[in-house]
Design a protein around this motif. Sequence first.
Motif, PDB file in Angstrom:
ATOM      1  N   ARG A 135      38.054  94.292 -34.953  1.00  0.00           N
ATOM      2  CA  ARG A 135      38.332  94.982 -35.885  1.00  0.00           C
ATOM      3  C   ARG A 135      38.866  94.922 -37.093  1.00  0.00           C
ATOM      4  O   ARG A 135      38.382  95.401 -38.161  1.00  0.00           O
ATOM      5  N   HIS A 136      40.128  94.707 -36.675  1.00  0.00           N
ATOM      6  CA  HIS A 136      41.145  93.876 -37.791  1.00  0.00           C
ATOM      7  C   HIS A 136      42.188  93.491 -37.890  1.00  0.00           C
ATOM      8  O   HIS A 136      41.987  93.180 -36.524  1.00  0.00           O
ATOM      9  N   ILE A 151      45.504  90.638 -34.098  1.00  0.00           N
ATOM     10  CA  ILE A 151      43.950  90.816 -34.239  1.00  0.00           C
ATOM     11  C   ILE A 151      43.789  91.423 -33.422  1.00  0.00           C
ATOM     12  O   ILE A 151      44.504  91.952 -32.531  1.00  0.00           O
ATOM     13  N   VAL A 152      42.723  92.866 -33.572  1.00  0.00           N
ATOM     14  CA  VAL A 152      42.080  94.048 -32.800  1.00  0.00           C
ATOM     15  C   VAL A 152      40.824  93.838 -32.752  1.00  0.00           C
ATOM     16  O   VAL A 152      40.341  93.733 -33.984  1.00  0.00           O
ATOM     17  N   ASN A 182      39.301  90.349 -43.978  1.00  0.00           N
ATOM     18  CA  ASN A 182      38.919  91.335 -43.261  1.00  0.00           C
ATOM     19  C   ASN A 182      37.667  92.082 -43.033  1.00  0.00           C
ATOM     20  O   ASN A 182      36.780  92.289 -42.817  1.00  0.00           O
ATOM     21  N   SER A 183      37.275  91.354 -44.607  1.00  0.00           N
ATOM     22  CA  SER A 183      35.962  91.918 -45.748  1.00  0.00           C
ATOM     23  C   SER A 183      35.028  90.956 -45.150  1.00  0.00           C
ATOM     24  O   SER A 183      33.684  91.553 -44.758  1.00  0.00           O
ATOM     25  N   LYS A 184      35.112  90.518 -45.241  1.00  0.00           N
ATOM     26  CA  LYS A 184      34.314  88.880 -43.895  1.00  0.00           C
ATOM     27  C   LYS A 184      33.828  88.930 -42.865  1.00  0.00           C
ATOM     28  O   LYS A 184      33.384  88.700 -42.860  1.00  0.00           O
ATOM     29  N   LEU A 185      35.129  89.338 -42.026  1.00  0.00           N
ATOM     30  CA  LEU A 185      34.518  89.079 -40.882  1.00  0.00           C
ATOM     31  C   LEU A 185      34.912  90.921 -40.092  1.00  0.00           C
ATOM     32  O   LEU A 185      34.779  90.069 -38.624  1.00  0.00           O
ATOM     33  N   HIS A 186      34.975  91.096 -40.465  1.00  0.00           N
ATOM     34  CA  HIS A 186      34.612  92.507 -39.625  1.00  0.00           C
ATOM     35  C   HIS A 186      33.922  92.753 -39.287  1.00  0.00           C
ATOM     36  O   HIS A 186      32.523  92.406 -39.265  1.00  0.00           O
ATOM     37  N   MET A 188      32.565  90.461 -36.403  1.00  0.00           N
ATOM     38  CA  MET A 188      32.265  89.098 -35.835  1.00  0.00           C
ATOM     39  C   MET A 188      33.015  88.956 -34.776  1.00  0.00           C
ATOM     40  O   MET A 188      33.527  89.646 -34.412  1.00  0.00           O
ATOM     41  N   PRO A 189      31.215  88.944 -33.752  1.00  0.00           N
ATOM     42  CA  PRO A 189      32.731  88.115 -32.432  1.00  0.00           C
ATOM     43  C   PRO A 189      33.430  87.276 -32.285  1.00  0.00           C
ATOM     44  O   PRO A 189      33.144  86.240 -33.565  1.00  0.00           O
ATOM     45  N   LEU A 190      34.158  87.536 -32.089  1.00  0.00           N
ATOM     46  CA  LEU A 190      35.588  86.824 -31.908  1.00  0.00           C
ATOM     47  C   LEU A 190      35.178  85.052 -32.070  1.00  0.00           C
ATOM     48  O   LEU A 190      35.009  83.729 -32.595  1.00  0.00           O
ATOM     49  N   TYR A 191      34.310  84.525 -31.313  1.00  0.00           N
ATOM     50  CA  TYR A 191      33.951  83.104 -30.966  1.00  0.00           C
ATOM     51  C   TYR A 191      33.181  81.828 -31.937  1.00  0.00           C
ATOM     52  O   TYR A 191      33.032  80.769 -31.581  1.00  0.00           O
TER      53      TYR A 191
END
Length: 344
Positions: A135-136, A151-152, A182-186, A188-191
């Motif tokens: 989430r962020h 990390i949430v 955050n803009s790149k990974l929001h 995205m599955p954690l793995y």
Amino acid sequence: MLTERQKAILQILVDDYIRSAEPVGSRTISKRPEVSFSSATIRNEMSDLEELGYLEQPHTSAGRVPSQKGYRFYVDNLLHPGELAGMDLDSLRTYFVNQMDLKEQVVQQASQILSSLTNYTSIVMGPDVLTSKLRHIQLLPLQEGMAVAIIVTDTGQVHNRTVTIPEGIHAESLQSYVEYLNSKLHGMPLYRMKQFLYTEVANEMRRSSEQFEHVMSLFDQMVVLQEAKKPSVYLGGTARILNQPEFRDIDKLRPLLDMFEQQQDLIRLFGDGHSEGIRVRIGQENELEPMHQCSLITASYLIDGEMLGTIGVLGPTRMEYGRVIAVMNQMSHLLTGVLRGLHK
């Protein structure tokens, strides 16, 4: 399109090869009671099937073996998965008759059951392994040179870790770097975050930031939070791969054993985790190179339409597909039933 005769020959050849692990010749097929074709006719048809890419000939004088294309045609068009034998079905139900108190115990036990019934290596993914998404990320400064990264996830889980701020990064730049990440990974599955960090993010930062090494060092500390709560990934019967003739060659076996040690690689085997029903990946249809001589059959277990996890059976491409699919169907239904009971 294959003719009916070619389909019949291909099905017999694949069935025989699965049982024997030895190349199958025309004479062997001609001796089958249901075959009315001559050896010469069978040889011609096998030559045609080889030209079409469905068969391979390991040695000039040997019989043929199925190619990965041949296995795919067999699974998609010729396979008719049967029901489990009464003894096997009773055994499977007995394992689950005493519901365990914890979901994690149920999932861990399932890997051993699956391996025992199929005689192959099993992989079972617990809840949220493939579906938890970012989430962020927040970064809260502490004393000089230190901060807490938080990390949430979209499921409400919160992970935190103390990180060291590299000397080359100024305090006033921290927030802009966190916003960029955050803009790149929001979403995205954690793995997947770690892999994405060292491909897309690293390439972009290398072009745009003079502090590339310092920034990547910070990002690495933050993203490693995905490992703070280890996903429920369970292997069953890893030593069973040693029983397969294909893997008596240590050069073929070692990459597989190395892969078994890497949890993130095991998670990647299952793809995006959103497909329902039985899925069969043969040879090079698998993303990871150590799996190019293997097949993976997977199925999901769900509650009220929500996917809780995935079960898988890994073996050589010469896998007993019909039996494994029958076991997987029953296992996914029973596992769903047990977990539904634990949710009440």
